[in-house]
Scaffold this active site. Structure first.
Site, PDB file in Angstrom:
ATOM      1  N   SER A  73      33.146  26.332  47.220  1.00 41.35           N
ATOM      2  CA  SER A  73      31.860  26.851  47.708  1.00 41.35           C
ATOM      3  C   SER A  73      30.983  25.660  48.075  1.00 41.35           C
ATOM      4  CB  SER A  73      31.168  27.657  46.602  1.00 41.35           C
ATOM      5  OG  SER A  73      29.820  27.894  46.956  1.00 41.35           O
ATOM      6  N   ASN A  81      41.820  32.128  45.587  1.00 37.53           N
ATOM      7  CA  ASN A  81      40.538  32.654  46.074  1.00 37.53           C
ATOM      8  C   ASN A  81      39.781  33.462  45.019  1.00 37.53           C
ATOM      9  OD1 ASN A  81      38.704  34.049  48.318  1.00 37.53           O
ATOM     10  ND2 ASN A  81      39.752  35.689  47.202  1.00 37.53           N
ATOM     11  N   VAL A 108      43.966  35.953  36.673  1.00 34.25           N
ATOM     12  CA  VAL A 108      44.383  34.564  36.922  1.00 34.25           C
ATOM     13  C   VAL A 108      44.047  33.638  35.756  1.00 34.25           C
ATOM     14  CG1 VAL A 108      44.259  34.795  39.442  1.00 34.25           C
ATOM     15  CG2 VAL A 108      42.252  33.962  38.184  1.00 34.25           C
ATOM     16  N   TYR A 131      28.932  28.354  37.763  1.00 35.76           N
ATOM     17  CA  TYR A 131      29.644  28.588  39.022  1.00 35.76           C
ATOM     18  C   TYR A 131      29.784  27.277  39.824  1.00 35.76           C
ATOM     19  CZ  TYR A 131      30.659  30.823  43.556  1.00 35.76           C
ATOM     20  OH  TYR A 131      31.229  31.202  44.737  1.00 35.76           O
ATOM     21  N   SER A 171      42.129  41.629  47.066  1.00 36.16           N
ATOM     22  CA  SER A 171      41.903  43.074  47.198  1.00 36.16           C
ATOM     23  C   SER A 171      40.652  43.412  47.982  1.00 36.16           C
ATOM     24  CB  SER A 171      41.837  43.726  45.810  1.00 36.16           C
ATOM     25  OG  SER A 171      40.737  43.235  45.074  1.00 36.16           O
ATOM     26  N   LYS A 200      33.214  25.304  40.888  1.00 33.87           N
ATOM     27  CA  LYS A 200      33.559  25.063  42.296  1.00 33.87           C
ATOM     28  C   LYS A 200      33.688  23.567  42.590  1.00 33.87           C
ATOM     29  CE  LYS A 200      33.926  29.321  43.568  1.00 33.87           C
ATOM     30  NZ  LYS A 200      35.237  29.863  43.959  1.00 33.87           N
TER      31      LYS A 200
HETATM   32  P1  NAP Z   1      34.436  39.490  45.781  1.00 37.70           P
HETATM   33  O1  NAP Z   1      34.152  40.328  46.984  1.00 37.70           O
HETATM   34  O2  NAP Z   1      33.642  39.691  44.548  1.00 37.70           O
HETATM   35  O3  NAP Z   1      36.007  39.599  45.446  1.00 37.70           O
HETATM   36  C1  NAP Z   1      36.542  38.890  44.358  1.00 37.70           C
HETATM   37  C2  NAP Z   1      38.029  39.116  44.299  1.00 37.70           C
HETATM   38  O4  NAP Z   1      38.569  38.366  43.205  1.00 37.70           O
HETATM   39  C3  NAP Z   1      38.401  40.560  44.050  1.00 37.70           C
HETATM   40  O5  NAP Z   1      39.626  40.823  44.709  1.00 37.70           O
HETATM   41  C4  NAP Z   1      38.620  40.604  42.529  1.00 37.70           C
HETATM   42  O6  NAP Z   1      39.467  41.687  42.179  1.00 37.70           O
HETATM   43  C5  NAP Z   1      39.271  39.233  42.308  1.00 37.70           C
HETATM   44  N1  NAP Z   1      39.139  38.662  40.965  1.00 37.70           N
HETATM   45  C6  NAP Z   1      38.000  38.344  40.297  1.00 37.70           C
HETATM   46  N2  NAP Z   1      38.301  37.822  39.091  1.00 37.70           N
HETATM   47  C7  NAP Z   1      39.648  37.805  38.993  1.00 37.70           C
HETATM   48  C8  NAP Z   1      40.553  37.372  37.989  1.00 37.70           C
HETATM   49  N3  NAP Z   1      40.134  36.846  36.821  1.00 37.70           N
HETATM   50  N4  NAP Z   1      41.885  37.496  38.215  1.00 37.70           N
HETATM   51  C9  NAP Z   1      42.327  38.024  39.385  1.00 37.70           C
HETATM   52  N5  NAP Z   1      41.528  38.435  40.375  1.00 37.70           N
HETATM   53  C10 NAP Z   1      40.192  38.334  40.184  1.00 37.70           C
HETATM   54  O7  NAP Z   1      34.259  37.933  46.134  1.00 37.70           O
HETATM   55  P2  NAP Z   1      34.192  37.169  47.549  1.00 37.70           P
HETATM   56  O8  NAP Z   1      32.761  37.084  47.943  1.00 37.70           O
HETATM   57  O9  NAP Z   1      35.192  37.710  48.496  1.00 37.70           O
HETATM   58  O10 NAP Z   1      34.614  35.706  47.078  1.00 37.70           O
HETATM   59  C11 NAP Z   1      35.944  35.244  47.127  1.00 37.70           C
HETATM   60  C12 NAP Z   1      35.952  33.758  46.763  1.00 37.70           C
HETATM   61  O11 NAP Z   1      35.090  33.042  47.656  1.00 37.70           O
HETATM   62  C13 NAP Z   1      35.417  33.491  45.348  1.00 37.70           C
HETATM   63  O12 NAP Z   1      36.140  32.429  44.756  1.00 37.70           O
HETATM   64  C14 NAP Z   1      33.990  33.054  45.597  1.00 37.70           C
HETATM   65  O13 NAP Z   1      33.504  32.244  44.571  1.00 37.70           O
HETATM   66  C15 NAP Z   1      34.152  32.304  46.909  1.00 37.70           C
HETATM   67  N6  NAP Z   1      32.904  32.181  47.666  1.00 37.70           N
HETATM   68  C16 NAP Z   1      32.235  33.293  48.108  1.00 37.70           C
HETATM   69  C17 NAP Z   1      31.068  33.140  48.831  1.00 37.70           C
HETATM   70  C18 NAP Z   1      30.275  34.303  49.363  1.00 37.70           C
HETATM   71  O14 NAP Z   1      29.184  34.083  49.928  1.00 37.70           O
HETATM   72  N7  NAP Z   1      30.753  35.528  49.261  1.00 37.70           N
HETATM   73  C19 NAP Z   1      30.562  31.850  49.095  1.00 37.70           C
HETATM   74  C20 NAP Z   1      31.257  30.752  48.616  1.00 37.70           C
HETATM   75  C21 NAP Z   1      32.444  30.922  47.913  1.00 37.70           C
HETATM   76  P3  NAP Z   1      39.420  42.400  40.706  1.00 37.70           P
HETATM   77  O15 NAP Z   1      37.971  42.685  40.426  1.00 37.70           O
HETATM   78  O16 NAP Z   1      40.288  43.617  40.842  1.00 37.70           O
HETATM   79  O17 NAP Z   1      40.020  41.401  39.791  1.00 37.70           O
END
Ligand code: NAP
Length: 245
Positions: free
Chosen positions: A140, A88, A62, A153, A15, A157
């Site tokens: 990550s 994701n 999830v 976290y 989303s 990961k």
């Molecule tokens: P984000 O902007 O916070 O988005 C998180 C997404 O996951 C949202 O769509 C949220 O929607 C959904 N979500 C969270 N918990 C959920 C659950 N229990 N069931 C279903 N949906 C869930 O995060 P992002 O930065 O895009 O990160 C996406 C992925 O990349 C994550 O796994 C994160 O750990 C990884 N990552 C991010 C970074 C970074 O720098 N941003 C770096 C390394 C890895 P709802 O709130 O509606 O559920």
């Protein structure tokens, strides 16, 4: 014809942020997308904005195995048999080790690691039967390096990397591939609370000199789930501006 024409892809956490960018990239490649997130409105709005047609949004936590099974049934009947899964969805609950509460540890493991297990177990039966499938886990760089203040976290990961390699070994003979991306620091809501000073410090540790954008992860995701990666499984691709080599 684009390379994912006719495929159905689930993108959890699609989303916003990285998941949304991945959903756009896979839709541009011709796939029909099931956007999954806890909030129905966010998932439906993101699905409605995707290029092409046949996409839909689904509310599902999830971490809840029975909700995942029910959601997969709805996706199969509304969109079709699933050929691509992108795990994701993820959360952070940062704290130093001595102050970390049980709930902070458990919630992160449940969403980030058990969530990926739940969806992977649910989709693989169909993939094995069809002898075709691609699974991608968004880990990550901290799963590779560890990070002070993120034992929960980083453990989730790192766990995803073990899951990725085990699934890859178990399902290779059934035509199912499984890989992971280890993003570095990417501009999303998750990193939105960093101060300018923290961003400056981070930049100095990134050889390419800047934080990444969600589209940088999406490009790698489109490749890894597509036919160009048909001989790649069990791999972890760092997309991090060169932070971890
Ligand atoms: P984000 O902007 O916070 O988005 C998180 C997404 O996951 C949202 O769509 C949220 O929607 C959904 N979500 C969270 N918990 C959920 C659950 N229990 N069931 C279903 N949906 C869930 O995060 P992002 O930065 O895009 O990160 C996406 C992925 O990349 C994550 O796994 C994160 O750990 C990884 N990552 C991010 C970074 C970074 O720098 N941003 C770096 C390394 C890895 P709802 O709130 O509606 O559920």
């Amino acid at each position: 014809m684009t390379e994912l024409e006719g495929k159905v892809a689930i993108v959890t956490g699609g989303s916003r942020g990285i998941g949304q960018a991945i959903a756009v990239a896979l839709a541009e490649a011709g796939a029909r997308i099931a956007v999954v997130s806890r909030q129905a409105q966010g998932a439906e709005a993101a699905a409605a904005q995707l290029p092409g047609s046949g996409h839909a949004g689904f509310a599902c936590d999830v971490a809840d195995a029975s909700a995942v099974a029910a959601t997969l049934s709805r996706i199969e009947s509304d969109i079709g048999d699933v050929g691509i899964l992108v795990n994701n969805a993820g959360i952070t609950r940062d704290n130093i080790l001595v102050r970390m509460k049980d709930e902070e540890f458990d919630e992160v493991i449940a969403a980030n690691l058990k969530g990926a297990f739940n969806f992977t177990r649910a989709v693989t039966r169909g993939m094995m039967k069809r002898r075709e499938g691609a699974i991608l886990n968004i880990s990550s760089v901290v799963g590779l390096t560890g990070n002070a203040g993120q034992v929960n976290y980083a453990a989730s990961k790192a766990g995803l990397l073990g899951l990725t390699k085990s699934v890859a070994k178990e399902l290779a003979s059934r035509g199912v591939r499984c890989n992971a991306i280890a993003p570095g620091f990417i501009r999303t809501d998750m990193t939105g609370e960093l101060t300018e000073a923290q961003v400056e410090t981070l930049r100095s540790q990134i050889p390419l000199g800047t934080l990444g954008e969600p589209q940088d992860i999406a490009g790698a995701a489109r490749f890894l789930v597509g036919p160009g990666a048909r001989y790649i499984t069990g791999q972890v691709l760092a997309v991090d501006g060169g932070m971890v080599m």
